[in-house]
Design an enzyme around this catalytic site. Structure first.
Site, PDB file in Angstrom:
ATOM      1  N   THR A 167     -10.407  -5.750  -6.357  1.00 27.04           N
ATOM      2  CA  THR A 167     -10.714  -4.806  -5.284  1.00 27.04           C
ATOM      3  C   THR A 167     -10.153  -3.428  -5.576  1.00 27.04           C
ATOM      4  OG1 THR A 167     -10.588  -6.673  -3.775  1.00 27.04           O
ATOM      5  CG2 THR A 167     -10.562  -4.484  -2.792  1.00 27.04           C
ATOM      6  N   VAL A 168      -8.852  -3.350  -5.820  1.00 27.88           N
ATOM      7  CA  VAL A 168      -8.222  -2.045  -6.042  1.00 27.88           C
ATOM      8  C   VAL A 168      -8.728  -1.421  -7.341  1.00 27.88           C
ATOM      9  CG1 VAL A 168      -6.041  -0.801  -6.344  1.00 27.88           C
ATOM     10  CG2 VAL A 168      -6.184  -2.694  -4.707  1.00 27.88           C
TER      11      VAL A 168
ATOM     12  N   LYS B 135       3.722  -4.125  -5.558  1.00 27.61           N
ATOM     13  CA  LYS B 135       4.925  -4.172  -4.711  1.00 27.61           C
ATOM     14  C   LYS B 135       5.831  -5.344  -5.048  1.00 27.61           C
ATOM     15  CE  LYS B 135       2.273  -6.394  -1.093  1.00 27.61           C
ATOM     16  NZ  LYS B 135       1.002  -6.335  -1.852  1.00 27.61           N
TER      17      LYS B 135
ATOM     18  N   GLU C 278       2.889   5.003  -5.777  1.00 26.42           N
ATOM     19  CA  GLU C 278       2.590   5.391  -4.391  1.00 26.42           C
ATOM     20  C   GLU C 278       1.832   4.288  -3.657  1.00 26.42           C
ATOM     21  OE1 GLU C 278       3.233   8.748  -2.607  1.00 26.42           O
ATOM     22  OE2 GLU C 278       2.966   7.036  -1.287  1.00 26.42           O
TER      23      GLU C 278
ATOM     24  N   ILE D 146      -1.534   5.672   2.418  1.00 21.02           N
ATOM     25  CA  ILE D 146      -0.670   6.632   3.116  1.00 21.02           C
ATOM     26  C   ILE D 146       0.362   7.205   2.158  1.00 21.02           C
ATOM     27  CG2 ILE D 146       0.874   6.973   5.072  1.00 21.02           C
ATOM     28  CD1 ILE D 146      -0.213   4.310   6.216  1.00 21.02           C
TER      29      ILE D 146
ATOM     30  N   GLY E 237     -11.740 -11.520   7.133  1.00 24.55           N
ATOM     31  CA  GLY E 237     -11.257 -11.154   5.811  1.00 24.55           C
ATOM     32  C   GLY E 237      -9.975 -10.325   5.829  1.00 24.55           C
TER      33      GLY E 237
ATOM     34  N   GLU F  53      -5.573 -13.684   4.252  1.00 18.86           N
ATOM     35  CA  GLU F  53      -5.939 -14.486   3.093  1.00 18.86           C
ATOM     36  C   GLU F  53      -5.966 -15.969   3.457  1.00 18.86           C
ATOM     37  OE1 GLU F  53      -4.052 -13.266  -0.662  1.00 18.86           O
ATOM     38  OE2 GLU F  53      -3.249 -11.584   0.470  1.00 18.86           O
TER      39      GLU F  53
ATOM     40  N   LYS G 220       7.824  -4.182   0.816  1.00 17.46           N
ATOM     41  CA  LYS G 220       7.644  -2.745   1.034  1.00 17.46           C
ATOM     42  C   LYS G 220       8.917  -2.122   1.600  1.00 17.46           C
ATOM     43  CE  LYS G 220       2.747  -3.686   1.616  1.00 17.46           C
ATOM     44  NZ  LYS G 220       1.748  -4.130   2.605  1.00 17.46           N
TER      45      LYS G 220
ATOM     46  N   GLY H 264      -6.999  -1.902   1.262  1.00 20.15           N
ATOM     47  CA  GLY H 264      -8.428  -1.682   1.061  1.00 20.15           C
ATOM     48  C   GLY H 264      -8.695  -1.008  -0.260  1.00 20.15           C
TER      49      GLY H 264
END
Lengths: 432, 432
Positions: free
Chosen positions: B16-17, B107, B131, B138, B189, B192, B207, B304
């Site tokens: 996805t990323v 992370k 980041e 963000i 979705g 998970e 985080k 996302g």
């Protein structure tokens, strides 16, 4: 630590923000070597009156002679926190030509002469940083220039004037009228003796110009930003907004559309559940929309000695890091496009109109037909009889180009059934 | 433009990323020379199965052989978006040792092995940026490391897990029970198949470890962060919170106190007018308090394809700027302190306790005296008869060290008048 690099700086101005910067540099003295690999030390402070004692500041640093700073090759960073266009502009330009790096909080200067000073920085390989010029302590310039650099940003807007946000918050929460809320803000020191720049939206417009320039990579200056103030907002407008599930905020709005950049400051009705609607009192917030990041918002203190000092000192630290890394001038002017600025007549908005009309059948139909003839669709109507043959009519339109709305307004102003149109405001609609 | 510098990069992972990063680099192709003075081009994409077609991606870049990337001297940037500790850790470490710069969204890795990889980056003068590892799109890492660098930060906390925020929002707004809200989140979705890492707070804890390390300049790892999940929150708890003017959020909270760093993830009651209380659905937000900036908050999409891609691509742009400016390694590990991590027993909090007790006179007095004997002050009590000789008692305490509260709880669990204690939650109190 005895061999840590010392970077000398000069502070121009020892007012509220200057004293904040001074204090923060003191507090961070022991941290700087570890954070930056260097210590930034103030060597000179430019003040108008060197005899005036300033609490907590070392008066031996005071000078009233700019040349003493400009001609001192040891001074590598000039920190301008005087405000106003001149002499700040001359000092900054001379400093850059002398190869000194500049940190400034000067929104007036950047919104009108940003290109000139950024070009001078570029020419001499200097840093010119101005995080504090927009929204005080809130990080926004660096997030736009760096963190969000991979976005095509289409909207940047925000509550960027604390005085007017305080006034509107009081009007909303305590049902005060504008004059009373302004008087309270003045009493509490939130508003200046001459509040024009705040209440007419000029201060916000400067910040919009700066943010839009960075967000859209194209120069927007103060005079490009349309402004409408909040002096004519009444408790009645706010009551209707509340009834419609909305809140009135003074918003600076900049949009990057296919037909040009829109930039304006106006009181706007926004939905009560929009993140900006909950930003109250003197807080500021900036809302950004980009093709990748979607929506993001930054919120905090938009003014004040220490919050603004935080942004200035953060920039000083960045310059120090650049000096240590030998990378000054790493990011300068990012306005590489030359986009058209849209005249306000072409800007699309929804409108809120409150009018007093004759209270008799057929009046709404007559008003509606004027709108229809001018390509304006009506989204919502509230009509209330207020006695003495008068009805109050509140209309919210769909999205329409300003010129069409203005045409309709011209006609209505001439209609005998229309007694008065006390309020015309814009209504926020998410850009498509 | 034919002489613009081309910087070659490799993407590790095409999920996805990864596909978000790929798309954004395509979209920004023409902008890069003007923004960065260089173009970043993907030369290789590491995937497990090179035969699997991936829509919109150039399959000629696919490789399943890490060595092909590692040994290619032309590749200057490695973009790791595979996630998980291994093989990501090995790849990142090898890349840094080979003098390649690294951008990662990982992370898990940073929260557990941040020091090792940052040390490797430092040793080789490389950039290591992350980041995207906290709060997706963000901007938070760069604001903490740079914009707010001149602050002594005392608190960093936030809603940093979108799945649990969505679940709690549904429980609050639609009065759903946890299991139903989780089922809905899974269907949509947001959750998970195995939601453990989200609902137990482990994802948020990673985080928190990363943010606390940067905010307080002292290493905090995943195992230092106390976690309590949201699986036991009921609609009844939320109804009481609402009655008391509060909202329940899963908060990651880190505080820098005189006696050490506190770091935890727990469902907390926060006042409904706190800026974090209005952050709903899958949105994330991070709230920071510093001695200069006061309060600031950053809000947006925490996950996302494109929002996370925005953060990764922003980092890639930064590395490119560093390469162009010759300033790679400009800012690396900022953990130059070695502060104590406070055991959870010493952490001060206010508590919310919901218990079922016998419905007869003297019961509240007995409970109150147990609290009194254990140094716990009561701030607020609600008592409601629920029939069959049972009363529901909801107590909010003043600020107290966890160990004292636990001692009181131990005694109460043994009392015959106490039938059940279904909920013990913490209540947010602004740090002093």
């Amino acid at each position: 630590m005895s061999d840590v690099r010392v970077i000398k700086a000069a502070l121009l101005g020892a007012g509220t923000v200057g004293s904040g910067v001074y204090d923060i540099l003191q507090w961070q003295k022991d941290e700087m070597p570890k954070k930056l690999g260097a210590v930034v030390e103030l060597k000179k402070i430019l003040v108008r009156n060197t005899k005036k004692p300033r609490e907590g500041m070392d008066s031996s640093l005071f000078t009233d002679n700019w040349k003493e700073i400009l001609d001192d090759p040891e001074i590598e960073i000039v920190i301008e926190v005087m405000g106003g266009i001149e002499p700040a502009k001359t000092y900054i330009t001379e400093a850059l030509h002398a190869g000194k790096h500049v940190v400034t909080a000067n929104k007036d200067l950047l919104a009108e002469h940003g290109k000139e000073v950024l070009d001078a920085a570029e020419e001499h390989g200097c840093d010119l940083m101005f995080e504090a010029a927009v929204a005080g302590g809130i990080p926004i310039i660096r997030p736009l220039k760096q963190c969000l650099a991979a976005n095509h940003l289409t909207e940047v807007m925000g509550i960027v004037n604390g005085t007017t946000n305080y006034i509107l918050t009081k009007m909303t929460k305590d049902h005060m009228e504008f004059a009373d809320a302004l008087a309270l803000a003045t009493e509490l020191g939130y508003a200046e003796a001459d509040p024009t720049a705040d209440v007419e939206g000029y201060d916000a417009a400067r910040k919009v110009a700066i943010m839009a320039s960075i967000a859209f990579n194209s120069r927007v200056t103060f005079s490009d930003v349309y402004t409408q103030g909040i002096t004519k907002i009444t408790a009645a407008d706010i009551a209707y907004a509340t009834e419609m599930g909305m809140v009135i905020k003074l918003l600076g709005v900049a949009r990057n559309t296919d037909t040009g950049i829109e930039a304006g400051v106006y009181p706007m009705l926004i939905p009560a559940d929009h993140p900006l609607a909950g930003v109250n009192d003197s807080f500021n917030a900036v809302f950004v929309h980009g093709d990748a990041v979607d929506d993001a918002m930054f919120q905090g203190r938009g003014a004040g000695k220490l919050p603004t000092g935080s942004a200035v000192a953060g920039d000083i630290f960045e310059v120090a890091r650049d000096i240590v890394a030998g990378s000054t001038g790493r990011i300068n002017c990012t306005c590489y496009k030359n986009l058209r600025i849209k005249p306000v007549d072409e800007v699309q908005n929804r409108y809120f109109m409150r009018m007093e009309v004759e209270d008799r059948p057929g009046v709404l139909a007559a008003i509606a037909s004027v709108f229809g003839n001018n390509h304006v669709s009506i989204a919502q109507v509230i009509q209330k009889s207020v006695g003495e043959g008068t009805a109050e009519l509140v209309i919210i339109t769909d999205q329409v180009e300003e010129r069409h709305f203005k045409d309709a307004l011209l006609v209505m102003n001439e209609m005998s059934i229309v007694k008065e149109i006390p309020s015309v405001l814009r209504v926020y609609a998410q850009s498509e």
